[in-house]
Scaffold this active site. Structure first.
Site, PDB file in Angstrom:
ATOM      1  N   ASP A 145      -5.973  -3.695  -2.298  1.00  0.00           N
ATOM      2  CA  ASP A 145      -5.055  -3.389  -1.206  1.00  0.00           C
ATOM      3  C   ASP A 145      -4.308  -4.605  -0.653  1.00  0.00           C
ATOM      4  OD1 ASP A 145      -3.774  -2.211   0.922  1.00  0.00           O
ATOM      5  OD2 ASP A 145      -5.586  -1.520   1.917  1.00  0.00           O
ATOM      6  N   SER A 202       0.833  -1.205   0.000  1.00  0.00           N
ATOM      7  CA  SER A 202       0.000   0.000   0.000  1.00  0.00           C
ATOM      8  C   SER A 202       0.874   1.265   0.000  1.00  0.00           C
ATOM      9  CB  SER A 202      -0.961  -0.052   1.192  1.00  0.00           C
ATOM     10  OG  SER A 202      -2.020   0.848   1.037  1.00  0.00           O
TER      11      SER A 202
END
Length: 286
Positions: free
Chosen positions: A172, A44
């Protein structure tokens, strides 16, 4: 590449949204120590920052770049607007729903102007963690196109559109591996992991959480739980945890305080490296 007291170092940068700007202070500390990682893994925001560092930008370069973006609210909003998902040549605007961003457009707006297009062009071997939406599993990217891999790693569900890459769609990486130091095992003598997921403490904000808060904080709670379990089962040689738990993952206008939290970890980083180096030296003497 140089290490620490003759020992090679690898670096894992975790996910945590805006909290991840604290990574930059740790990178600056490594630069000041003359430590150049032999490998980097990122999830991320850790993938966003880690890719730029692996491309050759110093910690100081990244701080100056980030400060120039986040110090001007109007400029920041304009960049976010440019990163919104488009449909049929127009911006897709739905005021009843949170803004949906295109990850690759976001990177174009927030990365330094000159970034390599592929992993192979990076100066430091780099591993990106993303979640394969179709196959429901963790995927590691370390070769091929860089932007779609990082865009997938940062694709917070409901906020950033899943990235199309390698025949699937990716979201993610924090959903499966918020602090990917396990992927650096065996690549260096010492693995440093920087955890910016915060903690599972009490949120003092009052009232019903908004839709946006619910989306982001729910993901954050899951990341906290996964990270805690990973560290309990098998901690990295050096764990650095900036005090960022008081900040929301989208606190883009609190960057100076988040930077300060990363800067405050310099002593912890050095102490951790010293302990790890001493353990290795004692093992060699035994």
């Amino acid at each position: 590449m140089s290490g620490y007291r003759g020992h090679s170092v690898a670096l894992a940068l975790g996910g945590g949204g805006a909290r991840g700007l604290a990574h930059i202070g740790v990178l600056e500390a490594l630069d000041d120590l003359g430590v150049k990682p032999v490998a980097i893994a990122g999830t991320s925001i850790g993938a966003i920052v880690g890719a730029a560092y692996a491309a050759g930008y110093s910690g100081r370069d990244l701080r100056i770049h980030a400060e120039s973006i986040f110090s001007d609210r109007l400029r920041l909003i304009r960049r976010l607007m440019k990163a919104r998902v488009r449909r049929r040549g127009r911006l897709r605007i739905d005021l009843a729903r949170p803004m949906l961003l295109d990850g690759e457009h976001f990177l174009d707006a927030f990365w330094p102007a000159v970034m390599p297009s592929s992993f192979e062009e990076l100066r430091i071997p780099f591993h990106v963690v993303a979640t394969d939406f179709r196959h429901r599993c963790e995927t590691i990217f370390s070769s091929g196109p860089l932007r779609p891999a990082v865009a997938g790693s940062m694709a917070i569900p409901g906020l950033v559109r899943a990235a199309a890459c390698a025949g699937s769609y990716f979201v993610d990486g924090g959903l499966v591996n918020p602090l990917p130091y396990n992927h650096l095992a065996g690549l260096a003598d010492i693995v440093v992991a920087v955890d910016v997921s915060g903690n599972m403490g009490h949120d003092e904000r009052k009232g019903h959480p908004s839709r946006l808060e619910t989306i982001v904080v729910a993901s954050q709670i899951m990341m906290n739980a996964i990270t805690a379990r990973m560290i309990e089962e098998r901690p990295p040689e050096v764990l650095v945890s900036p005090a960022v738990n008081k900040y929301f993952a989208l606190d883009l206008f609190k960057t100076s305080r988040i930077f300060a939290a990363g800067d405050a970890c310099r002593g912890d980083l050095i102490a951790g490296l010293e302990r790890a180096a001493l353990r290795l030296e004692n093992q060699r003497r035994a």
